[in-house]
Motif scaffolding. Structure first.
Motif, PDB file in Angstrom:
ATOM      1  N   LEU A  90       0.831  -1.352   0.150  1.00 36.27           N
ATOM      2  CA  LEU A  90       0.071   0.009   0.062  1.00 36.27           C
ATOM      3  C   LEU A  90       0.892   1.335   0.069  1.00 36.27           C
ATOM      4  O   LEU A  90       2.166   1.309   0.672  1.00 36.27           O
ATOM      5  CB  LEU A  90      -1.090   0.021   1.099  1.00 36.27           C
ATOM      6  CG  LEU A  90      -2.119  -1.192   1.325  1.00 36.27           C
ATOM      7  CD1 LEU A  90      -2.790  -0.887   2.601  1.00 36.27           C
ATOM      8  CD2 LEU A  90      -3.024  -1.078  -0.164  1.00 36.27           C
ATOM      9  N   SER A  91       0.238   2.390  -0.595  1.00 34.18           N
ATOM     10  CA  SER A  91       0.948   3.821  -0.492  1.00 34.18           C
ATOM     11  C   SER A  91       0.641   4.213   0.779  1.00 34.18           C
ATOM     12  O   SER A  91      -0.070   3.654   1.647  1.00 34.18           O
ATOM     13  CB  SER A  91       0.444   4.436  -1.708  1.00 34.18           C
ATOM     14  OG  SER A  91      -1.000   4.613  -1.646  1.00 34.18           O
ATOM     15  N   PRO A  92       1.347   5.383   1.020  1.00 31.83           N
ATOM     16  CA  PRO A  92       1.013   6.067   2.380  1.00 31.83           C
ATOM     17  C   PRO A  92      -0.382   6.263   2.417  1.00 31.83           C
ATOM     18  O   PRO A  92      -1.230   6.390   3.370  1.00 31.83           O
ATOM     19  CB  PRO A  92       1.981   7.329   2.186  1.00 31.83           C
ATOM     20  CG  PRO A  92       3.107   6.806   1.534  1.00 31.83           C
ATOM     21  CD  PRO A  92       2.391   5.890   0.448  1.00 31.83           C
ATOM     22  N   ARG A  93      -1.102   6.899   1.418  1.00 35.62           N
ATOM     23  CA  ARG A  93      -2.373   7.026   1.203  1.00 35.62           C
ATOM     24  C   ARG A  93      -3.371   5.837   1.535  1.00 35.62           C
ATOM     25  O   ARG A  93      -4.348   6.049   2.231  1.00 35.62           O
ATOM     26  CB  ARG A  93      -3.027   7.738  -0.083  1.00 35.62           C
ATOM     27  CG  ARG A  93      -4.235   8.188  -0.167  1.00 35.62           C
ATOM     28  CD  ARG A  93      -4.801   8.928  -1.360  1.00 35.62           C
ATOM     29  NE  ARG A  93      -6.093   9.314  -1.365  1.00 35.62           N
ATOM     30  CZ  ARG A  93      -6.414   9.852  -2.472  1.00 35.62           C
ATOM     31  NH1 ARG A  93      -5.771  10.326  -3.576  1.00 35.62           N
ATOM     32  NH2 ARG A  93      -7.942  10.300  -2.420  1.00 35.62           N
ATOM     33  N   GLY A  94      -2.961   4.701   0.941  1.00 37.64           N
ATOM     34  CA  GLY A  94      -3.731   3.555   1.293  1.00 37.64           C
ATOM     35  C   GLY A  94      -3.433   3.168   2.679  1.00 37.64           C
ATOM     36  O   GLY A  94      -4.564   2.548   3.329  1.00 37.64           O
ATOM     37  N   MET A  95      -2.388   3.255   3.480  1.00 34.68           N
ATOM     38  CA  MET A  95      -2.227   2.830   4.570  1.00 34.68           C
ATOM     39  C   MET A  95      -3.035   3.889   5.692  1.00 34.68           C
ATOM     40  O   MET A  95      -3.918   3.237   6.941  1.00 34.68           O
ATOM     41  CB  MET A  95      -0.792   2.972   5.078  1.00 34.68           C
ATOM     42  CG  MET A  95       0.065   1.668   4.711  1.00 34.68           C
ATOM     43  SD  MET A  95      -0.680   0.272   5.528  1.00 34.68           S
ATOM     44  CE  MET A  95      -0.453   0.497   7.116  1.00 34.68           C
ATOM     45  N   ARG A  96      -3.279   4.929   5.306  1.00 34.67           N
ATOM     46  CA  ARG A  96      -4.057   5.953   6.062  1.00 34.67           C
ATOM     47  C   ARG A  96      -5.456   5.550   6.119  1.00 34.67           C
ATOM     48  O   ARG A  96      -6.235   5.674   7.029  1.00 34.67           O
ATOM     49  CB  ARG A  96      -4.089   7.528   5.291  1.00 34.67           C
ATOM     50  CG  ARG A  96      -2.799   8.294   5.811  1.00 34.67           C
ATOM     51  CD  ARG A  96      -3.091   9.657   5.610  1.00 34.67           C
ATOM     52  NE  ARG A  96      -3.191  10.050   4.282  1.00 34.67           N
ATOM     53  CZ  ARG A  96      -2.038  10.281   3.367  1.00 34.67           C
ATOM     54  NH1 ARG A  96      -0.870  10.158   3.735  1.00 34.67           N
ATOM     55  NH2 ARG A  96      -2.349  10.604   2.170  1.00 34.67           N
ATOM     56  N   ALA A  97      -5.951   4.812   4.948  1.00 38.50           N
ATOM     57  CA  ALA A  97      -7.396   4.189   4.869  1.00 38.50           C
ATOM     58  C   ALA A  97      -7.369   2.982   5.894  1.00 38.50           C
ATOM     59  O   ALA A  97      -8.562   2.589   6.265  1.00 38.50           O
ATOM     60  CB  ALA A  97      -7.766   3.678   3.616  1.00 38.50           C
ATOM     61  N   VAL A  98      -6.249   2.365   6.291  1.00 28.69           N
ATOM     62  CA  VAL A  98      -6.439   1.369   6.949  1.00 28.69           C
ATOM     63  C   VAL A  98      -6.135   1.654   8.584  1.00 28.69           C
ATOM     64  O   VAL A  98      -6.928   0.996   9.497  1.00 28.69           O
ATOM     65  CB  VAL A  98      -5.153  -0.035   6.660  1.00 28.69           C
ATOM     66  CG1 VAL A  98      -5.074  -0.955   7.674  1.00 28.69           C
ATOM     67  CG2 VAL A  98      -5.499  -0.208   5.205  1.00 28.69           C
ATOM     68  N   ARG A  99      -5.064   2.594   8.984  1.00 27.60           N
ATOM     69  CA  ARG A  99      -5.305   2.885  10.266  1.00 27.60           C
ATOM     70  C   ARG A  99      -6.405   3.709  10.763  1.00 27.60           C
ATOM     71  O   ARG A  99      -7.107   4.296   9.971  1.00 27.60           O
ATOM     72  CB  ARG A  99      -3.983   4.076  10.305  1.00 27.60           C
ATOM     73  CG  ARG A  99      -2.579   3.615  10.240  1.00 27.60           C
ATOM     74  CD  ARG A  99      -1.432   4.557  10.485  1.00 27.60           C
ATOM     75  NE  ARG A  99      -1.553   5.621   9.662  1.00 27.60           N
ATOM     76  CZ  ARG A  99      -0.498   5.653   8.547  1.00 27.60           C
ATOM     77  NH1 ARG A  99       0.152   4.697   8.319  1.00 27.60           N
ATOM     78  NH2 ARG A  99      -0.818   6.838   7.792  1.00 27.60           N
ATOM     79  N   TRP A 100      -6.684   2.900  11.979  1.00 31.61           N
ATOM     80  CA  TRP A 100      -7.689   3.394  12.862  1.00 31.61           C
ATOM     81  C   TRP A 100      -9.157   2.808  12.430  1.00 31.61           C
ATOM     82  O   TRP A 100      -9.886   2.374  13.265  1.00 31.61           O
ATOM     83  CB  TRP A 100      -8.075   4.750  13.063  1.00 31.61           C
ATOM     84  CG  TRP A 100      -7.402   5.313  14.316  1.00 31.61           C
ATOM     85  CD1 TRP A 100      -8.328   5.946  15.281  1.00 31.61           C
ATOM     86  CD2 TRP A 100      -6.160   5.243  14.889  1.00 31.61           C
ATOM     87  NE1 TRP A 100      -7.653   6.190  16.532  1.00 31.61           N
ATOM     88  CE2 TRP A 100      -6.125   5.733  16.351  1.00 31.61           C
ATOM     89  CE3 TRP A 100      -5.132   4.809  14.689  1.00 31.61           C
ATOM     90  CZ2 TRP A 100      -5.273   5.711  17.228  1.00 31.61           C
ATOM     91  CZ3 TRP A 100      -4.040   4.576  15.546  1.00 31.61           C
ATOM     92  CH2 TRP A 100      -4.009   5.527  16.562  1.00 31.61           C
ATOM     93  N   ARG A 101      -9.403   2.385  10.900  1.00 29.86           N
ATOM     94  CA  ARG A 101     -10.555   1.713  10.687  1.00 29.86           C
ATOM     95  C   ARG A 101     -10.350   0.472  10.625  1.00 29.86           C
ATOM     96  O   ARG A 101     -11.288  -0.137  11.118  1.00 29.86           O
ATOM     97  CB  ARG A 101     -11.041   2.245   9.376  1.00 29.86           C
ATOM     98  CG  ARG A 101     -11.178   3.586   8.902  1.00 29.86           C
ATOM     99  CD  ARG A 101     -12.311   4.081   7.611  1.00 29.86           C
ATOM    100  NE  ARG A 101     -13.618   3.353   8.161  1.00 29.86           N
ATOM    101  CZ  ARG A 101     -14.640   3.563   7.450  1.00 29.86           C
ATOM    102  NH1 ARG A 101     -14.510   4.544   6.489  1.00 29.86           N
ATOM    103  NH2 ARG A 101     -15.892   3.017   7.571  1.00 29.86           N
TER     104      ARG A 101
END
Length: 341
Positions: A90-101
């Motif tokens: 995953l890209s950094p943006r893709g990881m942001r969608a995973v973190r916390w959710r």
């Protein structure tokens, strides 16, 4: 709450060969080929001395490594309704969608993680609105109140500031923040280190209750093996960036196989036992910038032989149990050549 035993449920997180090194010195491996499996609804304890790579492993899972470190190898697979999702691609943006959710973290120092000049309810609401923008303010406020109830805090205190809470209450706030977006996995990075033993027990009991109520998976990081005995289903012991022993809690505590695990467990005096200090582990962990041949624990090991200083052991599994260890001196039969390959 799901009633299927955790050992029969599918894996939520699968880690294979995770390696993290220094950017300026790739041979200095802070995490070295870590394999982990965490099933849905399961609590896995990750234990070891300070500096062994526990927190770095967790930060690599979340894509939050500091600038000086980089993941150089490894696969990280998170199970979703659409099948395994490869986090390592995953890209950094893709990881942001995973973190916390999907995956969240309870950090060690609550006062360092909470904004001291912002009301705690606003901080939790901000996280909710950031990761779930479809919710309006009223729905986010309702979720904040629900979270306060879940962590056994008065919802009226959502308008208070972090300094107005005790240490144990601040850790409850950190748990509420981690639960804000309904993740499948919570990582607790030594969440009770700065608390007294009574408050530690209450926080660990709360995490266990929430895990069962919400069907969460929990990865609990600590340097204290005694913390994991009653709160985790399985335990993995790390040393010098590697998992040196892993298995069910009863297996590892009842029959520790790696000398490092044996010495860690022996360092806790038994209630009613002899009133004397247990023998310490001599020496210090190795410097990852200057790796030596053989087993990393050999210079400190009370049972080391010449082979230990020359050849690095590979992980071997017990023939009839879900118990693995990385040691030349295991009493278990060596795997067949086909299995070794």
């Amino acid at each position: 709450m799901n009633t299927v035993p955790t050992n029969l449920r599918p894996p939520l997180l699968t880690v294979r060969g995770l390696t993290v090194a220094r950017k300026d010195l790739p041979t200095a491996r802070i995490v070295d080929g870590v394999d982990l499996d965490l099933r849905r609804g399961e609590a896995l304890g990750l234990a070891g001395e300070s500096g062994c790579g526990k927190t770095t492993t967790a930060l690599a899972l979340l894509g939050l490594l500091p600038d000086a470190l980089v993941r150089t190898a490894g696969e990280l697979l998170l199970d979703t309704e659409h099948g395994p999702r490869p986090l390592h691609t995953l890209s950094p943006r893709g990881m942001r969608a995973v973190r916390w959710r999907r995956v969240s973290m309870v950090f060690q120092g609550a006062m360092n993680a909470l904004d001291p000049v912002m009301r705690v309810g606003d901080q939790i609401r901000e996280a909710i609105r950031l990761h779930r923008p479809e919710l309006d303010r009223a729905a986010a406020d309702a979720r904040v109140h629900e979270l306060f109830d879940q962590v056994r805090l008065d919802p009226a205190r959502a308008r208070s500031y972090p300094h107005e809470f005790s240490g144990g209450q601040r850790q409850r706030l950190m748990i509420a923040l981690a639960l804000a977006c309904g993740p499948d996995l919570i990582i607790g990075d030594e969440p009770t280190t700065a608390l007294d033993v009574i408050t530690q027990r209450r926080i660990l009991d709360l995490l266990d209750e929430l895990r069962r109520e919400l069907d969460l998976s929990v990865l609990l990081i600590t340097h204290d093996l005694s913390v994991l005995a009653e709160t985790c289903d399985r335990v993995a012991v790390m040393y010098a960036g590697r998992v040196v022993e892993a298995g069910d809690v009863d297996q590892v505590y009842g029959s520790p196989q790696h000398p490092y695990t044996q010495r860690l467990l022996a360092s806790f005096p038994a209630v009613g036992g002899p009133r004397e200090l247990p023998p310490p582990i001599p020496g210090a962990p190795p410097d990852p910038a200057a790796p030596e041949p053989g087993c990393a624990f050999a210079p400190r090991c009370h049972a080391a032989v010449d082979r230990c200083r020359a050849d690095a052991p590979t992980a071997r599994a017990h023939p009839h149990e879900s118990h693995t260890a990385r040691c030349h001196l295991l009493p278990w039969p060596a795997p067949a050549p086909e299995a070794a390959r």
